[in-house]
Design an enzyme around this catalytic site. Structure first.
Site, PDB file in Angstrom:
ATOM      1  N   GLU A 177      71.813  31.443  61.039  1.00  0.00           N
ATOM      2  CA  GLU A 177      72.009  30.851  62.453  1.00  0.00           C
ATOM      3  C   GLU A 177      70.532  30.003  62.670  1.00  0.00           C
ATOM      4  OE1 GLU A 177      69.407  32.004  64.052  1.00  0.00           O
ATOM      5  OE2 GLU A 177      69.086  33.723  62.263  1.00  0.00           O
ATOM      6  N   GLU A 320      67.789  31.207  59.618  1.00  0.00           N
ATOM      7  CA  GLU A 320      68.715  30.427  58.970  1.00  0.00           C
ATOM      8  C   GLU A 320      69.354  31.066  57.918  1.00  0.00           C
ATOM      9  OE1 GLU A 320      66.691  26.399  57.957  1.00  0.00           O
ATOM     10  OE2 GLU A 320      65.004  26.873  59.063  1.00  0.00           O
TER      11      GLU A 320
END
Length: 359
Positions: A177, A320
């Site tokens: 994310e 991430e």
């Protein structure tokens, strides 16, 4: 059309995340290899977990994709972060070009990266899949972050992306994310669902000062006290405090459980999605594999609450999906031994005897 609550509830009938018999069969194969019993420790159970999820004692991890959900959070208006939505945009652009932090790492780990915009505030970036529900969530200190309809739309977005990944032949899904402020959203969700004080579990995110950390704790605490809600209703809690990225990852987990695709999770944000999914569908967490022990205090609490074993303990806080990516080369090495390791009889050695069954 977005998924309805009724359609979401009906998915329970199709979820069967883990085959326990195959899990045990994989463990039995490990014991037949010419090595000390449990010699590879947690990695033996990890490979068994992959086999149990994939429904085969010959599991495969050679084609894998990181699904990165991009979304912005209205709560950043309250000074809970060092930066703002411009950073989400910058990282998204780097992902498009293939040179963001996780993209560089993924190339080395042989992981494809697929970024998905589910709620960025900025203009949409060409080359990134557009599943945007809204331009960022609302400020949950002032009003609910998402409507229930929007939450369901984000869950459906992640669900559809994961389903397509399965059709494209991917055997393992990794979760990632990107969205400034999402450690605040994830921590708020965790505080409500676990019933803990924000002061005990709120971390510094991307590096807050002491003053900003106090502000972050105060914002979460005030917001929790502001609303009347059922803390057993994970969908309501997600709608009040969460992000489109967290909701989308709930959708990925549901799809993973339907399609027998292992879902490798990262840190705090992805673990909050697992918690929500588990509260919606008990035992769905069995389709998930933890990659690391997060630096964030709430992330560590979620890891413990979910009963996950995480092979990596390195105080990671990159986000991430970087932790999930870091795990995959280790899985590759473990899989190589599982597939090609010598058996006791092959080297003329007597097998070790197990006197206590392992779980």
């Amino acid at each position: 059309m977005a998924m309805t609550i009724e359609e979401l509830q009906q998915k329970q009938e199709r979820l069967n995340p883990m085959d326990a018999d195959i899990y045990r069969a994989v463990l039995h194969h490990w014991d037949s290899l010419a090595k000390p019993l449990d010699g590879l420790g947690d990695y033996e159970r990890l490979v068994a977990r992959i086999g149990g999820i994939q429904r085969t004692d010959h599991p495969a991890v050679d084609k894998r994709v990181l699904l990165v959900f991009l979304s912005d959070n209205g709560i950043v208006e309250e000074g809970v972060s060092q930066s703002d939505a411009s950073v989400t945009l910058a990282v998204a652009e780097a992902m498009r070009l293939g040179n963001s932090t996780v993209c560089v790492m993924a190339k080395e780990a042989d992981v494809d990266v697929h970024p998905v915009d589910v709620g960025m505030q900025s203009f949409h970036i060409s080359g990134i899949e557009n599943r945007r529900v809204r331009k960022g969530t609302r400020n949950f200190l002032r009003e609910p972050a998402m409507t229930v309809r929007e939450t369901l739309a984000a869950i459906d977005a992640g669900y559809q992306v994961a389903k397509q990944a399965g059709r494209d032949g991917y055997k393992v899904l990794l979760l990632g994310e990107m969205g400034i402020g999402n450690t605040t959203t994830a921590t708020a969700i965790g505080c409500v669902l676990l019933g803990v004080d924000p002061l005990e579990v709120t971390g510094r995110g991307a590096g807050l000062s002491e003053e900003r950390l106090e502000r972050k704790c105060a914002v979460i605490e005030e917001a929790i006290q502001r609303y009347q809600y059922d803390d057993e209703d994970a969908l309501e809690v997600l709608s009040l405090f969460g992000g489109y990225d967290i909701a989308a990852m709930v959708g990925v987990i549901i799809a993973g459980a339907e399609e027998h695709l292992p879902v490798v999770v990262d840190g705090l944000i992805t673990l909050s999605a697992v918690l929500v999914a588990e509260r919606l569908f008990p035992s769905i967490k069995d389709v998930c594999i933890a990659s690391h022990r997060p630096k964030e205090p709430m992330g560590r609490m979620l890891l413990s609450e979910l009963g996950f074993e995480a092979p990596i303990d390195a105080n990671l806080a990159l986000g991430e999906g970087t932790g999930a990516v870091l795990l995959m080369p280790q899985v590759d090495v473990a899989m190589a031994l599982y597939d090609h390791g010598s058996r006791f009889e092959g080297i003329g050695m007597q097998a070790y005897q197990r006197y206590k069954e392992r779980s």
